[in-house]
Scaffold this motif. Structure first.
Motif, PDB file in Angstrom:
ATOM      1  N   ILE A   1      -7.204   1.330  -4.483  1.00 12.18           N
ATOM      2  CA  ILE A   1      -6.081   1.412  -4.869  1.00 12.18           C
ATOM      3  C   ILE A   1      -5.924   2.619  -5.782  1.00 12.18           C
ATOM      4  O   ILE A   1      -6.574   2.145  -6.707  1.00 12.18           O
ATOM      5  CB  ILE A   1      -4.905   0.547  -4.365  1.00 12.18           C
ATOM      6  CG1 ILE A   1      -5.287  -0.248  -3.582  1.00 12.18           C
ATOM      7  CG2 ILE A   1      -3.345   1.809  -4.659  1.00 12.18           C
ATOM      8  CD1 ILE A   1      -4.353  -1.094  -4.054  1.00 12.18           C
ATOM      9  N   ALA A   2      -5.477   3.370  -5.639  1.00 10.92           N
ATOM     10  CA  ALA A   2      -5.157   4.973  -6.913  1.00 10.92           C
ATOM     11  C   ALA A   2      -6.194   5.293  -7.335  1.00 10.92           C
ATOM     12  O   ALA A   2      -6.519   4.835  -9.140  1.00 10.92           O
ATOM     13  CB  ALA A   2      -3.941   4.175  -7.570  1.00 10.92           C
TER      14      ALA A   2
ATOM     15  N   THR B   1      -9.256   4.364   0.581  1.00 15.29           N
ATOM     16  CA  THR B   1      -9.257   2.612   0.390  1.00 15.29           C
ATOM     17  C   THR B   1     -10.149   2.166   0.570  1.00 15.29           C
ATOM     18  O   THR B   1     -10.690   2.551   1.572  1.00 15.29           O
ATOM     19  CB  THR B   1      -7.573   2.026   0.443  1.00 15.29           C
ATOM     20  OG1 THR B   1      -7.331   1.435   1.854  1.00 15.29           O
ATOM     21  CG2 THR B   1      -6.372   2.509  -0.480  1.00 15.29           C
TER      22      THR B   1
ATOM     23  N   MET C   1      -7.556  10.043  -4.411  1.00 15.76           N
ATOM     24  CA  MET C   1      -5.699  10.116  -4.333  1.00 15.76           C
ATOM     25  C   MET C   1      -5.260  11.233  -5.761  1.00 15.76           C
ATOM     26  O   MET C   1      -5.496  11.232  -6.385  1.00 15.76           O
ATOM     27  CB  MET C   1      -4.828   9.130  -4.669  1.00 15.76           C
ATOM     28  CG  MET C   1      -5.148   8.050  -3.800  1.00 15.76           C
ATOM     29  SD  MET C   1      -4.259   6.648  -3.570  1.00 15.76           S
ATOM     30  CE  MET C   1      -2.682   7.123  -4.197  1.00 15.76           C
TER      31      MET C   1
ATOM     32  N   ARG D   1       0.839   3.973  -2.963  1.00 18.08           N
ATOM     33  CA  ARG D   1       0.565   5.235  -2.779  1.00 18.08           C
ATOM     34  C   ARG D   1       1.296   6.185  -2.892  1.00 18.08           C
ATOM     35  O   ARG D   1       1.191   7.388  -3.369  1.00 18.08           O
ATOM     36  CB  ARG D   1      -0.066   5.515  -1.071  1.00 18.08           C
ATOM     37  CG  ARG D   1       0.378   6.493  -0.494  1.00 18.08           C
ATOM     38  CD  ARG D   1      -0.399   6.477   0.772  1.00 18.08           C
ATOM     39  NE  ARG D   1      -1.312   7.807   0.774  1.00 18.08           N
ATOM     40  CZ  ARG D   1      -2.955   7.662   1.200  1.00 18.08           C
ATOM     41  NH1 ARG D   1      -3.354   6.245   2.243  1.00 18.08           N
ATOM     42  NH2 ARG D   1      -3.783   8.697   0.977  1.00 18.08           N
ATOM     43  N   TRP D   2       2.860   5.964  -2.467  1.00 14.72           N
ATOM     44  CA  TRP D   2       3.705   7.060  -2.311  1.00 14.72           C
ATOM     45  C   TRP D   2       5.455   6.160  -3.294  1.00 14.72           C
ATOM     46  O   TRP D   2       5.834   5.974  -3.017  1.00 14.72           O
ATOM     47  CB  TRP D   2       3.821   7.667  -1.019  1.00 14.72           C
ATOM     48  CG  TRP D   2       3.138   8.078  -0.238  1.00 14.72           C
ATOM     49  CD1 TRP D   2       2.630   9.062  -0.953  1.00 14.72           C
ATOM     50  CD2 TRP D   2       3.226   7.708   0.884  1.00 14.72           C
ATOM     51  NE1 TRP D   2       1.870   9.889   0.150  1.00 14.72           N
ATOM     52  CE2 TRP D   2       2.395   8.483   1.429  1.00 14.72           C
ATOM     53  CE3 TRP D   2       3.127   6.838   2.456  1.00 14.72           C
ATOM     54  CZ2 TRP D   2       1.616   8.091   2.453  1.00 14.72           C
ATOM     55  CZ3 TRP D   2       2.461   6.858   3.117  1.00 14.72           C
ATOM     56  CH2 TRP D   2       1.825   7.523   3.462  1.00 14.72           C
TER      57      TRP D   2
ATOM     58  N   LEU E   1       1.044  -1.164  -0.054  1.00 15.93           N
ATOM     59  CA  LEU E   1       0.064  -0.179   0.155  1.00 15.93           C
ATOM     60  C   LEU E   1       0.928   1.286   0.378  1.00 15.93           C
ATOM     61  O   LEU E   1       0.548   2.086  -0.268  1.00 15.93           O
ATOM     62  CB  LEU E   1      -0.750   0.121   1.168  1.00 15.93           C
ATOM     63  CG  LEU E   1      -2.244  -0.717   1.024  1.00 15.93           C
ATOM     64  CD1 LEU E   1      -2.629  -0.768   2.602  1.00 15.93           C
ATOM     65  CD2 LEU E   1      -2.919  -0.999   0.028  1.00 15.93           C
TER      66      LEU E   1
ATOM     67  N   VAL F   1      -2.008   4.006   5.963  1.00 18.55           N
ATOM     68  CA  VAL F   1      -1.438   4.041   4.226  1.00 18.55           C
ATOM     69  C   VAL F   1      -2.981   3.491   3.916  1.00 18.55           C
ATOM     70  O   VAL F   1      -2.909   3.078   2.656  1.00 18.55           O
ATOM     71  CB  VAL F   1      -0.765   2.536   4.303  1.00 18.55           C
ATOM     72  CG1 VAL F   1       0.589   2.995   4.348  1.00 18.55           C
ATOM     73  CG2 VAL F   1      -0.740   1.458   5.143  1.00 18.55           C
TER      74      VAL F   1
END
Ligand code: ZN
Length: 308
Positions: free
Chosen positions: A289-290, A69, A294, A29-30, A25, A65
């Motif tokens: 996610i993504a 999500t 974000m 994320r980063w 994650l 994190v």
């Protein structure tokens, strides 16, 4: 990022525990290292007192994190979420709550059902771009299961209702591209025009079996092929295959579709079909996610998979 696991064993090796899931994650994320979502500061550290949470060195804001999500604030372990999304993304027929409960050893059917429902929410993507280019368009009637029907069909069959469904399938180089499915009220020109207008980009060309209901849709070119019903699967091979798969899938996974949930079943089928070659994107979409919450990064713009 390493290649997406192609087998259960690979998956288990890659995500053996909470730490491994959290690391994934963080990476998603980063990808270029920590960046504070609040002030944009690039320096921060992981807290030792709070699981999988980072604190910004600039503004002290803490970011989990899982924020943004589907897993956020859940009591279930990350490994359970990861497994559930993986099974859902990779089983070609999908997976029902009951299977998920037994395969993941979940305590109650209710929590398995909720898990499924939360993951499925990602299967409806508002703002999906409309179908373009050459698009097969066709319609069919799908038998519905009624409340009192035995799961296997049988005696209830004659009393079953039917649901009308329209499909559009992009044709690229002779093969199928993306699909769109929707319930329609009837086979009238009005209903079919509405389907085409809602799901196809202006300038698209539709290929149909010649049913006059499609002609005259504004902004759409029409390539009608007038055929007898015997030959329709030759003119429109991909819509016919999609309808056949949809009917098989509905019987296999849900023992027949129920009217109340029909559009969500169609959305799930569409999600699966459109991501049949990008399981990794399906997995990430399911976990949330993504996605839109974000900040969009350059990577997300050049790699469609990261945002699909
Ligand atoms: Zn900050």
């Amino acid at each position: 990022m390493a290649e997406f696991p192609r087998s259960l064993i690979e998956f288990q090796r890659r995500f053996p525990d909470e730490r491994a899931c959290a690391a994934y994650l963080v990476q998603a994320r980063w990808p270029g290292g920590f960046r504070c979502p609040s002030c944009g500061h690039a320096k921060g550290w992981e807290l030792s007192t709070k699981a999988f949470t980072w604190e910004c060195a600039g503004c002290d804001r803490q970011t989990s994190v899982t924020a943004g999500t589907v897993m956020h604030a859940s009591k279930l372990p990350l490994t359970v979420w990861f497994w559930a999304a993986y099974l859902m993304a990779t089983h070609s027929n999908g997976i029902a709550a009951l299977q998920l409960q037994s395969q993941l050893g979940l305590g109650s059917y209710k929590s398995a059902w909720l898990l499924c429902a939360k993951l499925r929410r990602a299967m409806v993507a508002p703002g999906r771009s409309p179908l373009a280019g050459l698009v097969e368009v066709d319609e069919t009637a799908i038998p519905l299961r009624r409340k009192d029907d035995p799961p296997s069909g049988g005696q209830g069959r004659s009393r079953r209702g039917k649901m009308l469904v329209a499909a559009g399938v992009e044709v690229h180089d002779g093969g199928p591209g993306r699909v769109r499915l929707a319930t329609i009220a009837d086979f009238s020109a009005q209903s079919l025009h509405a389907f085409v207008e809602a799901n196809l980009a202006p300038g698209a060309t539709i290929k149909t079996d010649g049913w006059s209901g499609y002609s005259g849709t504004p902004g759409i070119d029409h390539d009608p092929h007038v055929v007898g019903s015997m030959a329709a699967h030759i003119i429109l091979p991909w819509t016919h295959r999609v309808f056949a798969n949809l009917k098989t899938w509905a019987l296999g996974v849900y023992h027949g579709l129920r009217k109340k949930h029909l559009q969500s079943y169609l959305d799930e089928f569409t999600f699966r079909f459109n991501r049949r070659r990008t399981r990794h994107a399906a997995f990430r979409s399911l976990l949330g996610i993504a996605v839109a919450r974000m900040p969009t990064t350059y990577n997300m713009l050049i790699k469609p998979e990261a945002t699909a």
